[in-house]
Write an enzyme that holds these catalytic residues in place. Structure first.
Site, PDB file in Angstrom:
ATOM      1  N   GLU A  66       0.818  -1.210   0.000  1.00 62.58           N
ATOM      2  CA  GLU A  66       0.000   0.000   0.000  1.00 62.58           C
ATOM      3  C   GLU A  66       0.856   1.265   0.000  1.00 62.58           C
ATOM      4  O   GLU A  66       0.464   2.289  -0.579  1.00 62.58           O
ATOM      5  CB  GLU A  66      -0.939   0.019   1.219  1.00 62.58           C
ATOM      6  N   PHE A 128     -10.714  -6.841  15.954  1.00 64.09           N
ATOM      7  CA  PHE A 128      -9.575  -7.257  15.157  1.00 64.09           C
ATOM      8  C   PHE A 128      -9.266  -6.210  14.068  1.00 64.09           C
ATOM      9  O   PHE A 128     -10.141  -5.806  13.324  1.00 64.09           O
ATOM     10  CB  PHE A 128      -9.884  -8.612  14.503  1.00 64.09           C
ATOM     11  N   GLN A 129      -8.035  -5.745  14.027  1.00 58.63           N
ATOM     12  CA  GLN A 129      -7.515  -4.765  13.066  1.00 58.63           C
ATOM     13  C   GLN A 129      -8.141  -3.381  13.221  1.00 58.63           C
ATOM     14  O   GLN A 129      -8.038  -2.546  12.314  1.00 58.63           O
ATOM     15  CB  GLN A 129      -7.705  -5.250  11.621  1.00 58.63           C
ATOM     16  N   VAL A 402      15.738   9.132  -2.689  1.00 63.46           N
ATOM     17  CA  VAL A 402      16.492  10.146  -1.960  1.00 63.46           C
ATOM     18  C   VAL A 402      17.942   9.702  -1.800  1.00 63.46           C
ATOM     19  O   VAL A 402      18.298   8.559  -2.055  1.00 63.46           O
ATOM     20  CB  VAL A 402      15.881  10.417  -0.564  1.00 63.46           C
ATOM     21  N   PHE A 487      24.690   8.000   1.043  1.00 61.55           N
ATOM     22  CA  PHE A 487      24.522   9.385   1.482  1.00 61.55           C
ATOM     23  C   PHE A 487      24.601   9.479   3.002  1.00 61.55           C
ATOM     24  O   PHE A 487      25.167  10.431   3.538  1.00 61.55           O
ATOM     25  CB  PHE A 487      23.177   9.928   0.989  1.00 61.55           C
TER      26      PHE A 487
END
Length: 594
Positions: A66, A128-129, A402, A487
């Site tokens: 996601e 739940f969740q 980045v 970096f």
């Protein structure tokens, strides 16, 4: 656009079931011009995905994460200016969205996120969740609301769309799965024209334009600093620079809008900028900031007599980074269009000529770093970036992670023609490039998309390589493989510290790509670079170029402070005392003995 009647789908075929609140929600998205939704399916999203399946006019793009879905949606929205959508199922499904949504919101990309929720009857029970997305996402959105009943669905969806498009940022709609499955509450559908809003163009008052003209007509050396607010203002920026004989410096997010077709462009400033951009901005009498919230205060002029004018559509940005003599609230393009007739032409071009000559020399030095010698390993990363710049098409889209990949994209990906550049430039998140490349390629299937990643950022969301393989997206992934968080290692060295936690296990990503079903090219010698880039760009499907590059490549900022120099010296002493002589020798060999 056709509005689906009750009992009708995208193929004109009747449904054998009642229309639900999910139908109503998806219809609003279709009217708003949404072409696809990025996400990971889950039971709390079933009502929505089933509607998408039956309609057939909005594509579900199956991602492996996601977080990647949010980054992909953000890239599409950034490149098209239109609403893009991502989705996550209840609990962990939508909490994974948050990093990508922060990036979208800070980049002002119009994105609507669907955060599915547990059954409404269980809210507040520790089910739940169970999470509370309406609280969780509030900081990274303009609008974030929970739908508690079907009669809220259409109006909430409309408000969310208008917030995302009108304010340029994120809207989040929290939808319990059971409510999405309930029968719709009849309501008059909106029109496409009422949903597809354009960002407002703000014109400053006449008095502000007169004050701005007076300051600029007073003479002196003028430099323009341009940011993302210069989108669609390229011609006006060039005309202003000509009128004032001013060099044009860009912040990173302004590069894609002011570098192309601009004879006054002298490079970027900041930690990853050019010396020419830095000095053109520091050594001026008047600095004009156009649509930028460039954050690094140490790169602004520090002379008391330097006057600063800032133009920004968001008043909260005025004076946030440096002292400002005149703040002008307005959109850059119409503001400059109204200002230009009030300006006198500057005749003294010495400041501009000096900046352009400095830029020419800086560009030559940077391009020289992009040269390689056959047999002299490891490869310098600028050589790989420059080769892609030289061979990619004039409408290519570059994405970059980045850290060091951003440096190579900023310095070597030239914004000529219709090229674009996408990255996590405000939020600064690792692992954005691959996901953003997926969004870019879905939005523009006929254009080249090139993704720059370090091995650290690439492996963080590497699962979505399978997405582009599954969808046959012809993205060219470039992994700057230095077995290090390069970096971060450099930042530690600048602070005089020994590198800690930056070493990564050496990996052959080309073999991994082949195992996943895509072409992999391993490049270890400078003599292989040009051929590998040519082969990658000529291959119809997805390709991963695994470029084994030096991990000791220094990225020297345009301004070297005493503390930075002292930090490098201290690092060298510590490394020698700790028996890490090879690090010091590699650092010297890579950056001094070329």
């Amino acid at each position: 656009m056709h509005i689906f009647a009750p009992g009708e789908d995208a193929r004109g075929q009747g449904w054998m079931m009642k229309r639900t609140a999910a139908d109503q929600f998806v219809e609003v998205l279709a009217l708003a011009g949404v072409k696809r939704i990025y996400g990971v399916v889950g039971d709390s999203l079933n009502a929505i995905t089933e509607v998408l399946r039956k309609r057939g006019d909005i594509e579900w793009v199956p991602m492996r994460s996601e977080e990647a879905a949010a980054f992909a949606a953000g890239a599409e929205a950034h490149l098209t200016g239109q609403l893009a959508v991502c989705a996550g199922s209840c609990g962990p499904g939508n909490t994974h969205l948050i990093n990508g949504l922060y990036d979208c919101h800070r980049s002002r990309a119009p994105v609507l996120a669907i955060a599915a929720q547990i059954p409404s009857v269980e809210l507040g029970t520790g089910y739940f969740q169970e999470t509370h997305p309406e609280n969780l996402f509030r900081e990274c959105s303009h609008y974030c609301e929970l739908i508690s009943a079907p009669n809220q669905m259409q109006r909430t969806a409309e408000i969310a769309v208008r917030n995302a498009l009108g304010k340029r940022g994120v809207s989040v709609v929290v939808i319990p799965g059971d409510i999405a499955q309930q029968k719709e509450e009849e309501a008059r559908p909106p029109t496409a024209e009422s949903l597809r809003l354009s960002a407002p163009q703000v014109m400053p008052p006449a008095a502000s334009l007169e004050q701005m003209a007076a300051l600029l007509n007073a003479g002196g050396r003028v430099t323009l600093l341009c940011g993302a607010g210069c989108e669609d203002a390229g011609p006006q920026v060039v005309e202003l620079a000509k009128r004032l004989q001013a060099p044009v410096v860009s912040a990173l997010r302004g590069k894609e809008f002011v570098e192309k077709d601009n004879p006054h462009f002298v490079g970027l400033t900041g930690l990853i900028g050019y010396a020419s951009g830095y000095w053109a901005m520091i050594d001026c009498d008047v600095l004009v900031m156009l649509g930028t919230d460039f954050p690094y205060r140490q790169f602004y002029p520090d002379r008391e007599d330097t006057r600063v004018i800032q133009v920004d559509v968001r008043p909260e940005n005025i004076g946030k980074r440096t002292r400002v003599d005149l703040g002008v609230v307005g959109s850059v393009a119409p503001t400059l269009q109204a200002l230009l007739p009030k300006l006198e032409a500057h005749r003294d071009a010495k400041h501009l000529e000096r900046a352009l000559e400095h830029y020419r020399k800086t560009r030559e030095e940077l391009d020289a770093l992009g040269q390689g010698t056959v047999g002299r390993k490891p490869i310098h990363p600028p050589q790989v970036a420059r080769a892609f710049d030289l061979q990619a098409s004039d409408d290519a889209i570059f994405t970059c992670d980045v850290g060091l990949p951003t440096v190579w994209a900023a310095r070597y990906a030239t914004m000529k023609g219709r090229r674009r550049l996408v990255g996590s430039f405000n939020h600064g998140s690792m692992a954005s490039a691959l996901a953003q490349a997926i969004g870019a390629q879905k939005a523009f299937p006929d254009r080249q998309v090139v993704s720059f990643s370090g091995d650290g950022g690439f492996t963080m969301l590497m699962g979505d390589v399978l997405t582009l393989v599954q969808l046959s997206l012809p993205i060219k992934i470039v992994v700057f493989n230095n077995s290090s968080l390069g970096f971060v290692a450099m930042e530690q060295q600048v602070g005089g510290m020994l590198s800690v936690g930056t070493a990564m296990h050496p990996t052959n990503f080309a073999k991994l790509a082949e195992a996943l079903g895509m072409k992999g090219l391993r490049v270890e010698d400078p003599g292989q670079v040009d051929e590998a880039v040519q082969q990658a760009l000529a291959t119809p499907g997805p390709v991963l170029v695994d470029a084994v590059v030096s991990k000791a490549e220094l990225v020297m900022p345009p301004r070297i402070t005493a503390s930075m120099a002292a930090g490098f010296t201290l690092f060298g002493i510590k490394a020698l005392l700790n028996g890490r002589t090879t690090e010091v020798l590699e650092l010297a060999r890579t950056n001094l003995w070329r």
